[in-house]
Design a protein around this motif. Sequence first.
Motif, mmCIF file in Angstrom:
data_model
loop_
_atom_site.group_PDB
_atom_site.id
_atom_site.type_symbol
_atom_site.label_atom_id
_atom_site.label_comp_id
_atom_site.label_asym_id
_atom_site.label_seq_id
_atom_site.Cartn_x
_atom_site.Cartn_y
_atom_site.Cartn_z
ATOM 1 N N LYS A 599 0.833 -1.202 0.000
ATOM 2 C CA LYS A 599 0.000 0.000 0.000
ATOM 3 C C LYS A 599 0.868 1.252 0.000
ATOM 4 O O LYS A 599 0.476 2.282 -0.565
ATOM 5 C CB LYS A 599 -0.931 -0.004 1.205
ATOM 6 C CG LYS A 599 -2.013 -1.075 1.147
ATOM 7 C CD LYS A 599 -3.080 -0.870 2.217
ATOM 8 C CE LYS A 599 -3.920 0.351 1.911
ATOM 9 N NZ LYS A 599 -5.109 0.448 2.805
ATOM 10 N N HIS A 640 -6.893 5.050 0.747
ATOM 11 C CA HIS A 640 -7.379 4.703 -0.596
ATOM 12 C C HIS A 640 -6.289 4.076 -1.468
ATOM 13 O O HIS A 640 -6.453 3.956 -2.682
ATOM 14 C CB HIS A 640 -7.924 5.951 -1.296
ATOM 15 C CG HIS A 640 -9.184 6.475 -0.700
ATOM 16 N ND1 HIS A 640 -9.203 7.326 0.376
ATOM 17 C CD2 HIS A 640 -10.498 6.238 -1.009
ATOM 18 C CE1 HIS A 640 -10.447 7.627 0.699
ATOM 19 N NE2 HIS A 640 -11.268 6.968 -0.123
ATOM 20 N N CYS A 642 -5.314 1.436 -2.675
ATOM 21 C CA CYS A 642 -5.544 0.118 -3.276
ATOM 22 C C CYS A 642 -5.667 0.327 -4.776
ATOM 23 O O CYS A 642 -6.292 1.277 -5.235
ATOM 24 C CB CYS A 642 -6.823 -0.517 -2.746
ATOM 25 S SG CYS A 642 -6.762 -0.883 -0.994
ATOM 26 N N HIS A 644 -6.314 -2.522 -7.194
ATOM 27 C CA HIS A 644 -6.471 -3.909 -7.635
ATOM 28 C C HIS A 644 -6.589 -3.945 -9.157
ATOM 29 O O HIS A 644 -7.480 -3.332 -9.734
ATOM 30 C CB HIS A 644 -7.722 -4.525 -6.993
ATOM 31 C CG HIS A 644 -7.897 -5.972 -7.318
ATOM 32 N ND1 HIS A 644 -7.196 -6.967 -6.659
ATOM 33 C CD2 HIS A 644 -8.681 -6.584 -8.232
ATOM 34 C CE1 HIS A 644 -7.554 -8.136 -7.156
ATOM 35 N NE2 HIS A 644 -8.455 -7.938 -8.105
ATOM 36 N N MET A 652 -10.024 0.763 -6.466
ATOM 37 C CA MET A 652 -9.428 1.344 -5.266
ATOM 38 C C MET A 652 -10.145 0.876 -3.983
ATOM 39 O O MET A 652 -9.978 1.462 -2.924
ATOM 40 C CB MET A 652 -9.416 2.868 -5.371
ATOM 41 C CG MET A 652 -8.657 3.356 -6.611
ATOM 42 S SD MET A 652 -8.279 5.106 -6.619
ATOM 43 C CE MET A 652 -6.912 5.176 -5.461
ATOM 44 N N ARG A 653 -10.934 -0.164 -4.125
ATOM 45 C CA ARG A 653 -11.583 -0.816 -2.967
ATOM 46 C C ARG A 653 -10.834 -2.128 -2.730
ATOM 47 O O ARG A 653 -10.374 -2.780 -3.664
ATOM 48 C CB ARG A 653 -13.045 -1.094 -3.291
ATOM 49 C CG ARG A 653 -13.804 -1.929 -2.263
ATOM 50 C CD ARG A 653 -15.186 -2.247 -2.792
ATOM 51 N NE ARG A 653 -15.886 -3.212 -1.980
ATOM 52 C CZ ARG A 653 -16.698 -2.924 -0.960
ATOM 53 N NH1 ARG A 653 -16.930 -1.651 -0.640
ATOM 54 N NH2 ARG A 653 -17.309 -3.864 -0.280
ATOM 55 N N GLU A 654 -10.685 -2.541 -1.515
ATOM 56 C CA GLU A 654 -9.982 -3.783 -1.221
ATOM 57 C C GLU A 654 -10.895 -4.966 -1.556
ATOM 58 O O GLU A 654 -11.450 -5.636 -0.670
ATOM 59 C CB GLU A 654 -9.536 -3.822 0.242
ATOM 60 C CG GLU A 654 -8.469 -2.787 0.562
ATOM 61 C CD GLU A 654 -7.802 -3.054 1.896
ATOM 62 O OE1 GLU A 654 -7.478 -4.225 2.181
ATOM 63 O OE2 GLU A 654 -7.612 -2.102 2.642
ATOM 64 N N ASN A 674 -15.171 3.695 -7.189
ATOM 65 C CA ASN A 674 -13.919 3.035 -6.822
ATOM 66 C C ASN A 674 -13.006 2.765 -8.017
ATOM 67 O O ASN A 674 -11.870 2.324 -7.845
ATOM 68 C CB ASN A 674 -14.212 1.694 -6.129
ATOM 69 C CG ASN A 674 -14.896 1.888 -4.789
ATOM 70 O OD1 ASN A 674 -14.510 2.758 -4.015
ATOM 71 N ND2 ASN A 674 -15.929 1.099 -4.525
#
Length: 774
Positions: A599, A640, A642, A644, A652-654, A674
Amino acid sequence: MNIEKYNAFINEQKDYFHQNLQPNFKWNWSDSSWSGGTIGSGWLLSRSGKIHFTFGTIKKLKGIENNIIEPIFQEFIKSVLILSYRKSNSKASPQKLYAEFLILKRWYSALYAEKIESIHPCHLSTLILNKSFEILAENSSKTNLPDHAGTYLRLQEMLNHYAFTEQPLEFSQKYLYINRQNRTPNAKKTKALIDQLELDENDLDKEKLISIRTFINIVSLISLCETNGEKIVLNLLLLLIVTGLRSTEAILLKTDALIKQPILDPVTKEHLTLDGKKQYTLGIQYHGAKGAGFRIHWVEPLSANLVETIFQSVLGLREEYREHLYYIRSKNCSDFLPKTIDEIGEDYVEVDDLIGNVFGVKDTYRGRAGQRDVVIKTLKNIPVFKETKSGQGIERYYLKHDINFFIKGLANYGSEYPIDHVFNYEGKMEKIAYEDLLFIHEFRSATLQRAFINKTNIIPLNGILINSFFGNSLSKSVFEKYNLLENETEHSKLTSHIPRHNINTFLALSGLAEHLQAMLMGRVDIKQNQYYQHLALKQRKVTASLLEKHELVLYENDKQELKPDYPIDSIKIDGLMYFSDQLDLENNLKMNLQTFDSKNEVASYVKESFFDEYFQDIAESFNELVNEDQSLANSLVQRHACLHPLPFGGCMREVAVHDCPKRLACQSGDQCGNFALTGRKGELEALQHTLNELLDKFAQIEQIVAHDLSYREMLEDLRQKILYLSNLKTKALDRQNSLIPIPVFPYGDAITKLPTTLSELFAIEQQKIESKEA
């Protein structure tokens, strides 16, 4: 054997020579050799090259033995050259005649090999011509054979008209005659020629166009060139690149060649202004080659300022030379000593007086003592007037008369017109004073292997010097001097004619009308356009392949199947990574490959990327908080941090912990707070792939809606998705255009889909323009 017809042929050419050519020609009919090119006179005088027509011997011709040519055949060769000159309407160049001269020598050699008792031109036959051509074919490049075959046919046609051989000559060539300057209209014939000679079409013209690397190196020379001589030659090259003039045409440009005409409003007839600047049309008056006549080249408007700058730069560099020439002319060329030497009261001068006034010697020669040694060695054949001891050294004095004799022996200064350029232009003798020519230089000032210049001998540039300067001789080139490489092992090089090839190919690629192409290039024979159209076709073929990989703007029209690639695979395809000058090396690499390990690394990348629109929401919140509490602002980014990876963009959401509540709807065109674009390699292609699929579905449903209105809501939903993805694509393209493409692999190793020439880049832009118009 028809002696009467043969004698009539010889007498006709001899009479023409005496009546029309002899008055302005230094040599006589009976002379065993004539000279042409810059050392010629009259009909054999031209603006470039040094050519020796040696009629009595055959020496150093590939494939045939040295030999003596009998007088009767010498007279025959002279007569054929005269006839060829007449048939060309007195416009044949010495170079063209010399090519025919060598062929005629080969005919003599083949005739001699037959061991006929009398080696007479009347004994020439089809068999003799065929045998000589076989030897020529074995000892010549395949790419030159069509030119040679054409020369055989041309000479054969002329001789058959006079019918003095025992049988008509019927040399039948197996090669389609398509010389480099005048390709046949049918492109299929060109391809047939290439196939017939077993040539690689990609290699056929690989050295005829300016490569991207060479162009970059030329631009580098603008700041690297040190001496005035180097800068003057470089400015000539820049002018050739901008205008496409032939080098022989540029060499003859005069200082007043520029024509500047105001652009008038068609209604009010007042001088037009744009942004407060008055608008002009710029033209260059020049001596057009190949029968084009004295004409004007109208400069492309965007190049006008550059052309004016080139003229102004050269005029400034040559100002000292012009003043010297004016001074020599004021003395009626009684001697060639500069004013600084004339101002010395005695009849003799010391070596130090010559340095900087008669000779330019670079400081690399061990200071003043080294410079004196160089001058003394140069004057080794000039008698020393006197020597005197001065401290630990010896002062050497030379008579001014002897120094003038030395100067006069250089650079054709001993001729009738030592400081005038005299040349044969379209059958008439013309004379231009050196000081009126734009491109003049000090003798040897553009010879890079020497650090010694003859400052008193001011002369025009010539083709041999220019080509040598840019790497087409055994001499040291400017690219070698400044270590400007084309690849890992070779220095860049180009000939003076390559810029013209470039402009010609650009015009052909643009689809300009035939007559306009010929007019812009100062060409009388419109058929010559076809060679450059052939080049243009090849460039289009290359760029079509390039565009498949690089130009996403064309995908919508081509409807090509694009498969989302991992970043590494995408780089393998085109060999490129895109770097930002606002990111460090680590973040640039991780942006392309999306290989963030934590992160913290993602947070670092996000913060450094605030300069663009990719993370605009976070950037705005960060800027609001940073003034109040730096740690709070940093924790916002960390929260924020993240990213993925998704087929295109990132989440940007886990999602690995909390899953995706929208089931990755962002990948089908739905908006999500996100979702963010990442800038990684292959992302743009994947985005376009999804957009293409939606466009296809939209087209299908649009047809259904015409009959069934129940699908209107679905159609509108697709429309919104397409608009959203199109906006994303625009943002991604804008971002990519602001980045620097970096080739990961050397051009020649594993990547074959990268443009290597300026014309390929031009073809890409032209296809983009045509695609938009379509």
